[in-house]
Design an enzyme around this catalytic site. Structure first.
Site, PDB file in Angstrom:
ATOM      1  N   TRP A 131       0.904  -1.210   0.140  1.00  0.00           N
ATOM      2  CA  TRP A 131      -0.036  -0.017   0.051  1.00  0.00           C
ATOM      3  C   TRP A 131       0.929   1.269  -0.145  1.00  0.00           C
ATOM      4  O   TRP A 131       0.288   2.198  -0.706  1.00  0.00           O
ATOM      5  CB  TRP A 131      -0.942  -0.001   1.251  1.00  0.00           C
ATOM      6  CG  TRP A 131      -2.174  -0.922   0.810  1.00  0.00           C
ATOM      7  CD1 TRP A 131      -2.332  -2.111   1.548  1.00  0.00           C
ATOM      8  CD2 TRP A 131      -3.079  -0.832  -0.099  1.00  0.00           C
ATOM      9  NE1 TRP A 131      -3.414  -3.057   1.069  1.00  0.00           N
ATOM     10  CE2 TRP A 131      -3.821  -2.155  -0.098  1.00  0.00           C
ATOM     11  CE3 TRP A 131      -3.419  -0.172  -1.117  1.00  0.00           C
ATOM     12  CZ2 TRP A 131      -4.951  -2.170  -0.797  1.00  0.00           C
ATOM     13  CZ3 TRP A 131      -4.545  -0.286  -1.984  1.00  0.00           C
ATOM     14  CH2 TRP A 131      -5.366  -1.473  -1.764  1.00  0.00           C
ATOM     15  N   ASP A 168      -1.382   6.777   6.277  1.00  0.00           N
ATOM     16  CA  ASP A 168      -2.531   5.924   5.854  1.00  0.00           C
ATOM     17  C   ASP A 168      -2.928   4.865   6.841  1.00  0.00           C
ATOM     18  O   ASP A 168      -2.346   3.888   7.345  1.00  0.00           O
ATOM     19  CB  ASP A 168      -2.242   5.242   4.526  1.00  0.00           C
ATOM     20  CG  ASP A 168      -3.340   4.141   3.982  1.00  0.00           C
ATOM     21  OD1 ASP A 168      -4.342   4.030   4.539  1.00  0.00           O
ATOM     22  OD2 ASP A 168      -2.953   3.500   2.929  1.00  0.00           O
ATOM     23  N   LYS A 187     -12.468  -1.162   5.843  1.00  0.00           N
ATOM     24  CA  LYS A 187     -11.564  -2.046   6.530  1.00  0.00           C
ATOM     25  C   LYS A 187     -12.175  -2.176   8.142  1.00  0.00           C
ATOM     26  O   LYS A 187     -12.615  -3.351   8.367  1.00  0.00           O
ATOM     27  CB  LYS A 187     -10.301  -1.859   6.615  1.00  0.00           C
ATOM     28  CG  LYS A 187      -9.560  -1.524   5.098  1.00  0.00           C
ATOM     29  CD  LYS A 187      -9.602  -2.560   4.274  1.00  0.00           C
ATOM     30  CE  LYS A 187      -9.394  -2.358   2.906  1.00  0.00           C
ATOM     31  NZ  LYS A 187      -7.862  -1.724   2.502  1.00  0.00           N
TER      32      LYS A 187
HETATM   33  C1  LIG Z   1      -7.639  -1.051   1.307  1.00  0.00           C
HETATM   34  C2  LIG Z   1      -6.402  -0.208   1.321  1.00  0.00           C
HETATM   35  C3  LIG Z   1      -6.518   0.881   0.929  1.00  0.00           C
HETATM   36  C4  LIG Z   1      -7.025   1.320  -0.639  1.00  0.00           C
HETATM   37  O1  LIG Z   1      -8.455   1.536  -0.127  1.00  0.00           O
HETATM   38  P1  LIG Z   1      -9.866   1.746  -1.278  1.00  0.00           P
HETATM   39  O2  LIG Z   1     -10.962   2.226  -0.606  1.00  0.00           O
HETATM   40  O3  LIG Z   1      -9.971   0.608  -2.051  1.00  0.00           O
HETATM   41  O4  LIG Z   1      -9.329   2.637  -2.410  1.00  0.00           O
HETATM   42  C5  LIG Z   1      -5.377   1.934   1.112  1.00  0.00           C
HETATM   43  N1  LIG Z   1      -4.549   1.687   1.917  1.00  0.00           N
HETATM   44  C6  LIG Z   1      -4.677   0.575   2.872  1.00  0.00           C
HETATM   45  C7  LIG Z   1      -3.651   0.641   3.997  1.00  0.00           C
HETATM   46  C8  LIG Z   1      -5.502  -0.323   2.556  1.00  0.00           C
HETATM   47  O5  LIG Z   1      -5.661  -1.425   3.103  1.00  0.00           O
END
Ligand SMILES: *Cc1c(COP(=O)(O)O)cnc(C)c1O
Length: 362
Positions: A103, A173, A197
């Site tokens: 990521w 993030d 998530k």
């Molecule tokens: C799933 C995820 C993303 C991307 O998320 P989307 O909503 O599908 O764009 C970004 N960063 C991390 C750490 C993730 O687990």
């Protein structure tokens, strides 16, 4: 489990708390006497404004967000933030990224479209099984920010110490660890998290950003939707927001407050993760892949002795009613995502199954 539900170890969209789902189900035909569901409601109505405001206020309480930070709800998930961060935060056209897994790699690849990306530390040398040491990073004076992915969902690592950023804003993030443990927001310039998530339905990201980082002097060609200023000045309702996700996330914020907040979530998450990691450390068949010091509490990556046996295990686990234990295709192996909403009983049931499987296969 009630309603024929199963233990769902998906990395996202992922499990949500059952009491929250029950509340949503009860309100789906008629929300609080409005005569309609939240899906059918004008986002300009007083009823919805209240839903939005409650969500923000509850999140502020949960994370103890200082007044000089704005809370934004933006569509486009985590991925759009990979672009919005450099578009909005790069003034000098340079930023430092810590490469700790899939990521952060995606984020830095996107940032390269907008400026000079300096990879200040990387754990690529050992397949992203650890978090690089960020105590003494070499950060150039012209870097606009330092970027981390605080929990690598695919590789199963997390930061227990934040990088030393030499005064530069830290951008994180937090998608796969958001609200899983206490967070000192004042240490960050910007935090973002795709909500699917650890919070609610897909289609939205929460962005928490320090006021002074929101700029008015962006290139005129930057689309209005991609400016943090647009969202900050309009209560995140410049256009129609993701009303449904906002409503469901608000319910989860309230639920977490009622459970005792983020200290309580950390206590529960540490306990759940320990049950699984302790088993994996004792096992002579399964093995956790991340270094002990950097193991994620949310995404537990592990392997059997071979890729063939990984595949056999996935099939057997499905047959036994455990879903989504296959690792991400880019990393292989196995992965159990045990987000906030996964009950301890789910992890105990998984460990009992792993134990039985090991005895039959080793
Ligand atoms: C799933 C995820 C993303 C991307 O998320 P989307 O909503 O599908 O764009 C970004 N960063 C991390 C750490 C993730 O687990």
């Amino acid at each position: 489990m009630k309603y024929g539900r199963i233990y769902n170890f998906s990395a996202g969209p992922a499990i949500m708390p059952e009491p929250v789902l029950e509340e949503i189900a009860a309100e789906v035909m008629n929300y609080h006497g409005s005569g309609m569901s939240v899906m059918e409601m004008s986002h300009r109505s007083a009823v919805f404004q209240r839903i939005r405001d409650d969500a923000e206020n509850d999140l502020r309480k949960l994370m103890n967000i200082p007044d000089n930070y704005r809370v934004l709800f933006i569509q486009g998930g985590g991925t759009l933030q990979f672009a919005m961060v450099p578009i909005n935060l790069m003034r000098n056209g340079a930023a430092c990224y810590i490469e700790s897994g899939a990521w952060s790699q995606k984020a830095l690849a996107e940032a390269k479209r907008y400026g000079n990306v300096i990879v200040s530390a990387s754990s690529a040398d050992r397949n992203f099984t650890y978090v690089p040491d960020c105590a003494a990073l070499d950060i150039p004076a012209n870097a606009d920010y330092v970027y981390i992915c605080e929990n690598e969902t695919i590789h199963g690592t997390t930061y227990y110490h934040l990088p030393e950023t030499c005064g530069k804003p830290l951008v994180s993030d937090q998608s796969s660890m958001f609200l899983s443990r206490p967070c000192d927001v004042s240490k960050y310039g910007l935090i973002f998290a795709g909500v699917q998530k650890n919070v609610g339905p897909a289609g939205m990201a929460v962005v928490i950003v320090r006021d002074e980082l929101i700029r008015d002097d962006l290139d005129p060609k930057v689309p209005v939707y991609l400016r943090y200023r647009t969202h900050a000045d309009n209560d995140s309702m410049y256009n129609t927001p993701n009303c449904w996700s906002l409503y469901c996330c608000g319910k989860v914020f309230r639920y977490l407050l009622e459970l005792g907040g983020l200290e309580e979530m950390r206590r529960r998450n540490e306990r759940k993760a320990a049950i699984l990691y302790d088993f994996l450390d004792r096992s002579e068949f399964f093995r956790a892949t991340a270094d002990k010091a950097d193991r994620s509490l949310m995404n537990v990556r592990f392997v059997t002795p071979s890729p063939e046996q990984d595949a056999e295990f996935v099939a057997a686990s499905k047959a036994a009613g455990f879903e989504n234990l296959k690792g991400h295709k880019s990393a292989g192996g196995l992965r159990a995502s045990i987000f906030n909403a996964m009950p301890r009983e789910g992890v105990e049931a998984l460990v009992a199954f792993l134990d039985k499987y090991e005895k039959a296969h080793k």
